[in-house]
Design an enzyme around this catalytic site. Structure first.
Site, PDB file in Angstrom:
ATOM      1  N   ASP A 105      33.624  -1.565  31.772  1.00 56.96           N
ATOM      2  CA  ASP A 105      33.336  -0.402  30.930  1.00 56.96           C
ATOM      3  C   ASP A 105      34.167  -0.322  29.648  1.00 56.96           C
ATOM      4  O   ASP A 105      34.151   0.713  28.968  1.00 56.96           O
ATOM      5  CB  ASP A 105      33.512   0.885  31.747  1.00 56.96           C
ATOM      6  CG  ASP A 105      32.267   1.189  32.569  1.00 56.96           C
ATOM      7  OD1 ASP A 105      31.171   0.760  32.166  1.00 56.96           O
ATOM      8  OD2 ASP A 105      32.388   1.849  33.620  1.00 56.96           O
ATOM      9  N   ASP A 166      24.409  -0.669  34.009  1.00 58.76           N
ATOM     10  CA  ASP A 166      25.160   0.072  32.977  1.00 58.76           C
ATOM     11  C   ASP A 166      25.815  -0.872  31.968  1.00 58.76           C
ATOM     12  O   ASP A 166      26.086  -0.501  30.834  1.00 58.76           O
ATOM     13  CB  ASP A 166      26.276   0.921  33.611  1.00 58.76           C
ATOM     14  CG  ASP A 166      25.948   1.481  34.974  1.00 58.76           C
ATOM     15  OD1 ASP A 166      25.098   0.893  35.664  1.00 58.76           O
ATOM     16  OD2 ASP A 166      26.545   2.486  35.349  1.00 58.76           O
TER      17      ASP A 166
END
Ligand code: GLY
Length: 384
Positions: A105, A166
């Site tokens: 991330d 994601d």
């Protein structure tokens, strides 16, 4: 990009965003918010106020507040937004020291902060931070499987072979690094991951898996997991939007037509599943009751749909733009708190189907709503 009758609505929403951000930014100047508690932003700079992992400085959402401030700086030219964005960017330096909390991330964290700062101000310190993050992301590439590993070790699971949809939002950091340095390796890794995900995550009907486990030594898909959605084989709506807009981003950076076609396929599935009232559930395949919703998915989808509308011909544009407008108008009219009663805009986010809490503010709902609205205006600051 809007028809004349929509322009008045858009101008009005921009005025309301500007009014709200003017006072919220002052109030939360020294915070990195994730949600609100009784209407007031919490603060992820202070480690572990409630002892959960989401309180940590390296929590994946900690770039969005800075991103909101850069959007506002671009919109208004008001220096205070730039200063607040830079405060949160500096706080994130601590993540590099702690290191282990960082994972795939890093794109979510440093694209809307350091890359944004570097794009706007050419600050060399920001470039260094963003390059550190890009190198960390590239280092997570699994050569046998052709994917970027998600997360670090999760208690009770061997996640060495896990990848998640994601990550399509993190790989633009790699495109940026190649564009910035001229070194093709970063882009090669990003495209290899996107290509792998096209076959391993995107299903024939345009829906997507959240988590896919590969054999980390030999490559090859082992199985999928429902992840933050309802169950294995279901259709977690925010995951659909990470894929929808994510493939558009890969298309924007590479012009590879497969990515545009994949984004359209996912978008067509998404549009076909938007309920009549425009409110997006947490999972398109969840049971009818309880009626759990995730309005952050609506905001992210709107961004991706607008980007598709910009890339396709006139005969297709209205489909994607019309769907984006429906989502944004539903948020505006019934899901956003425009008053001083809450520090956040979008009020009905859900982190995951099986979370203990639902229907609360989550910072990326606000970020993507603002990004979508500024995209409609046509002079947005593209941070991805
Ligand atoms: N990790 C991204 C999300 O929760 O949507």
């Amino acid at each position: 990009m809007l028809k004349e009758q929509e322009q008045g609505w858009l101008n009005d929403v921009i005025d309301r965003i500007s009014t709200k951000m003017d006072w919220v930014s002052e109030k939360s100047k020294h915070k990195i918010p994730y949600t609100t508690i009784n209407g007031t932003h919490d603060n992820r700079i202070v480690d572990n106020p409630t002892g959960t992992e989401t309180d940590e400085i390296n929590w994946w959402t900690n770039g969005f507040w800075g991103g909101m401030m850069w959007l506002m700086y671009h919109e208004t030219g008001n220096e205070k937004y730039k200063e607040i964005a830079q405060i949160s960017e500096k706080e994130l330096n601590r993540c590099f020291d702690e290191f282990y909390g960082l994972h795939h991330d890093v794109g979510f964290m440093w694209l809307p902060t350091s890359v944004a700062n570097y794009k706007v101000t050419q600050n060399p310190e920001s470039r260094k931070r963003a390059m550190h993050a890009a190198v960390l992301l590239a280092g997570r590439f699994n050569l046998a499987g052709g994917f970027i590993r998600a997360w670090n070790d999760l208690e009770g699971s061997d996640t060495r072979g896990w990848a998640i949809i994601d990550c399509m939002f993190n790989i633009p950091l790699l495109y940026w690094a190649s564009e910035e340095t001229g070194d093709p390796r970063f882009k090669q890794i990003a495209m290899k991951h996107a290509d792998t995900a096209m076959t391993a995550f995107v299903r024939a009907d345009g829906s997507v898996n959240h988590i896919v486990e590969f054999d980390p030594f030999e490559g090859g898909v082992i199985r999928s997991y429902g992840g933050q959605g309802y169950e294995e084989g279901s259709s977690w709506t925010r995951g659909q939007t990470w894929a929808l807009y994510g493939y558009m981003m890969s298309y924007i950076h590479t012009q590879k037509d497969d990515y545009l076609q994949t984004a359209k396929r996912i978008a067509n599935y998404f549009i076909a599943n938007i309920p009549a009232d425009g409110v997006i559930p947490v999972d398109f395949r969840q049971p009818k009751e309880p009626k759990l919703e995730d309005d952050t998915a609506a905001a992210i989808a709107a961004c991706g749909l607008i980007e598709i509308a910009k890339a396709v011909g006139e005969h297709e544009k209205d489909l994607y733009l019309g769907a984006a407008l429906k989502l944004l108008k539903t948020l505006d009219s019934s899901r956003i708190d425009w008053t001083t009663g809450s520090d956040s805009l979008v009020q009905f986010g859900s982190a995951a189907y099986h979370s203990a809490n639902h229907h609360h503010a989550i910072i990326y709902g606000d970020y993507y709503f603002m990004e979508a609205i500024f995209k409609l205006k046509g002079n947005d600051l593209y941070l991805w």
